[in-house]
Structures are given as C-alpha cells and as structure tokens.
Design a protein around this motif. Sequence first.
Motif, PDB file in Angstrom:
ATOM      1  N   LYS A  41      -7.189  -3.411   0.116  1.00  0.00           N
ATOM      2  CA  LYS A  41      -6.716  -2.111   0.592  1.00  0.00           C
ATOM      3  C   LYS A  41      -5.442  -2.236   1.423  1.00  0.00           C
ATOM      4  CE  LYS A  41     -10.234   0.025  -1.158  1.00  0.00           C
ATOM      5  NZ  LYS A  41     -10.079   0.006  -2.606  1.00  0.00           N
ATOM      6  N   ALA A  42      -4.559  -1.251   1.272  1.00  0.00           N
ATOM      7  CA  ALA A  42      -3.339  -1.182   2.079  1.00  0.00           C
ATOM      8  C   ALA A  42      -3.632  -0.256   3.251  1.00  0.00           C
ATOM      9  CB  ALA A  42      -2.192  -0.645   1.245  1.00  0.00           C
ATOM     10  N   VAL A  43      -3.887  -0.816   4.412  1.00  0.00           N
ATOM     11  CA  VAL A  43      -4.225   0.004   5.581  1.00  0.00           C
ATOM     12  C   VAL A  43      -3.113  -0.136   6.626  1.00  0.00           C
ATOM     13  CG1 VAL A  43      -5.957   0.503   7.349  1.00  0.00           C
ATOM     14  CG2 VAL A  43      -6.679  -0.158   5.052  1.00  0.00           C
ATOM     15  N   CYS A  44      -3.114  -1.232   7.384  1.00  0.00           N
ATOM     16  CA  CYS A  44      -2.060  -1.369   8.405  1.00  0.00           C
ATOM     17  C   CYS A  44      -0.779  -1.965   7.817  1.00  0.00           C
ATOM     18  CB  CYS A  44      -2.557  -2.224   9.567  1.00  0.00           C
ATOM     19  SG  CYS A  44      -2.711  -3.992   9.176  1.00  0.00           S
ATOM     20  N   GLU A  45      -0.945  -2.819   6.827  1.00  0.00           N
ATOM     21  CA  GLU A  45       0.170  -3.550   6.201  1.00  0.00           C
ATOM     22  C   GLU A  45       0.980  -4.343   7.222  1.00  0.00           C
ATOM     23  OE1 GLU A  45       1.955  -1.903   2.584  1.00  0.00           O
ATOM     24  OE2 GLU A  45       0.922  -0.025   3.099  1.00  0.00           O
ATOM     25  N   CYS A  75      -1.062  -8.591   2.669  1.00  0.00           N
ATOM     26  CA  CYS A  75       0.097  -7.764   3.031  1.00  0.00           C
ATOM     27  C   CYS A  75       1.201  -8.598   3.678  1.00  0.00           C
ATOM     28  CB  CYS A  75      -0.309  -6.616   3.949  1.00  0.00           C
ATOM     29  SG  CYS A  75      -0.886  -7.114   5.590  1.00  0.00           S
ATOM     30  N   CYS A 134      -5.562  -5.577  10.263  1.00  0.00           N
ATOM     31  CA  CYS A 134      -6.878  -4.992   9.950  1.00  0.00           C
ATOM     32  C   CYS A 134      -7.730  -5.819   8.987  1.00  0.00           C
ATOM     33  CB  CYS A 134      -6.707  -3.584   9.400  1.00  0.00           C
ATOM     34  SG  CYS A 134      -6.096  -3.542   7.705  1.00  0.00           S
ATOM     35  N   GLY A 135      -7.117  -6.653   8.172  1.00  0.00           N
ATOM     36  CA  GLY A 135      -7.874  -7.504   7.255  1.00  0.00           C
ATOM     37  C   GLY A 135      -8.361  -6.816   5.990  1.00  0.00           C
ATOM     38  N   CYS A 139      -6.852  -6.081   3.438  1.00  0.00           N
ATOM     39  CA  CYS A 139      -6.142  -6.579   2.245  1.00  0.00           C
ATOM     40  C   CYS A 139      -6.467  -8.044   1.956  1.00  0.00           C
ATOM     41  CB  CYS A 139      -4.641  -6.440   2.473  1.00  0.00           C
ATOM     42  SG  CYS A 139      -4.102  -7.485   3.857  1.00  0.00           S
ATOM     43  N   GLY A 173      -0.885  -7.020   9.028  1.00  0.00           N
ATOM     44  CA  GLY A 173      -1.673  -8.208   9.330  1.00  0.00           C
ATOM     45  C   GLY A 173      -2.740  -8.034  10.394  1.00  0.00           C
TER      46      GLY A 173
HETATM   47  S1  FES Z   1      -3.373  -4.132   5.333  1.00  0.00           S
HETATM   48 FE1  FES Z   1      -4.084  -4.578   7.346  1.00  0.00          FE
HETATM   49  S2  FES Z   1      -3.983  -6.754   7.443  1.00  0.00           S
HETATM   50 FE2  FES Z   1      -3.117  -6.272   5.535  1.00  0.00          FE
END
Ligand code: FES
Length: 156
Positions: A36-40, A59, A44-45, A47, A42
């Motif tokens: 998943k693309a969430v924070c992009e 990401c 949230c994990g 991805c 590094g």
């Molecule tokens: S999208 Fe959050 S760590 Fe990669």
Amino acid sequence: MATSFRLNGETVIYHGDPRTSLLNVLRDTYRLTGAKAVCEEGFCGACTVHVDGEAVPSCLRPVGLVADCSVTTIEGLAERDAPHALQAAFRKHDVVQCGMCFPGMVMSLSKLLEENPSPSREEVKRGMTGNMCRCTGYERIIDAVMSLQDNAEARP
Ligand code: FES
Ligand code: FES
C-alpha cells in the motif's frame, strides 16, 4: 533504461526511470496493489515487501537498486487457496479492520517468524515496530502471531 529483477518468482524487465520507487513500479506497472502507498516516506510500513529475503519499505527503494534482486510481495507470499499461516491467523483473530496495514504487517512478521519461529510477545512487538496500524489493532495482531506458537506445524 531496463532493470531486470525477479518478481514473485518470475523474471521481469522494467523499462523506465530507475529512480522510480519500487512501490510505484509494483503498483503501476505490474498491478500488484497489495503493497500500500500510505506515507510514502518510510514511516508506516504499509508498503513492505521482501528484497533478497529482507523486509523493506518499497516506497524508499528505487527500482534501479533491485536490479538482479529477488522481490516478493504479499501476492507472492502464498497461494491464493493456501494462505500463509499468518494470514489465516489474522483472519481467525479478526485482526483486519480497514486492512491498510495488513499486507505490510504480514510481510514484516512472516520474516520475523522465518528467522525466529517462536518469538516472545516482546520480540513480536519489536518485529512490527516499522509497521503502523492506524486502527490500533496491535494487541490482536500480537495475539494472532502468538497463536501460531501452539500451531507451529501449520506454518509454511
Ligand atoms: S508507504 Fe509508508 S513506509 Fe512506505
Ligand atoms: S487495520 Fe486499519 S491500519 Fe491496521
């Protein structure tokens, strides 16, 4: 520019900017949307994938840096009709709420179990430090992992 790597057991060749994040290449080019693309950034994990056996946030990894590497995503972790023991345990323990963290959690914790098949609760907590659950389901996730201790033969 061409970047060749192994993706869920198949050799693929990505033609594009090697600075593109592995996450975007997985989702946009190969239609593997489990990561998943969430924070992009590094944090949230969501991805998380495995690169040469290491759980990493995709990401932050330019696709050029996975040339000749082996990448496994949640889609390649287990067969559709034979889920990974963690996925089955998450379901049994009703872990999934919105589900955004689920693939990344499974990828990080499957690596932990591979390296340490009988982790303590503290070790499980440490194993998921790079993965955030905005629905705050942490205790149920840990319960699900710990339940596998009594069912070790079910693990792949
Ligand atoms: S999208 Fe959050 S760590 Fe990669
Ligand atoms: S279940 Fe929603 S973020 Fe974890």
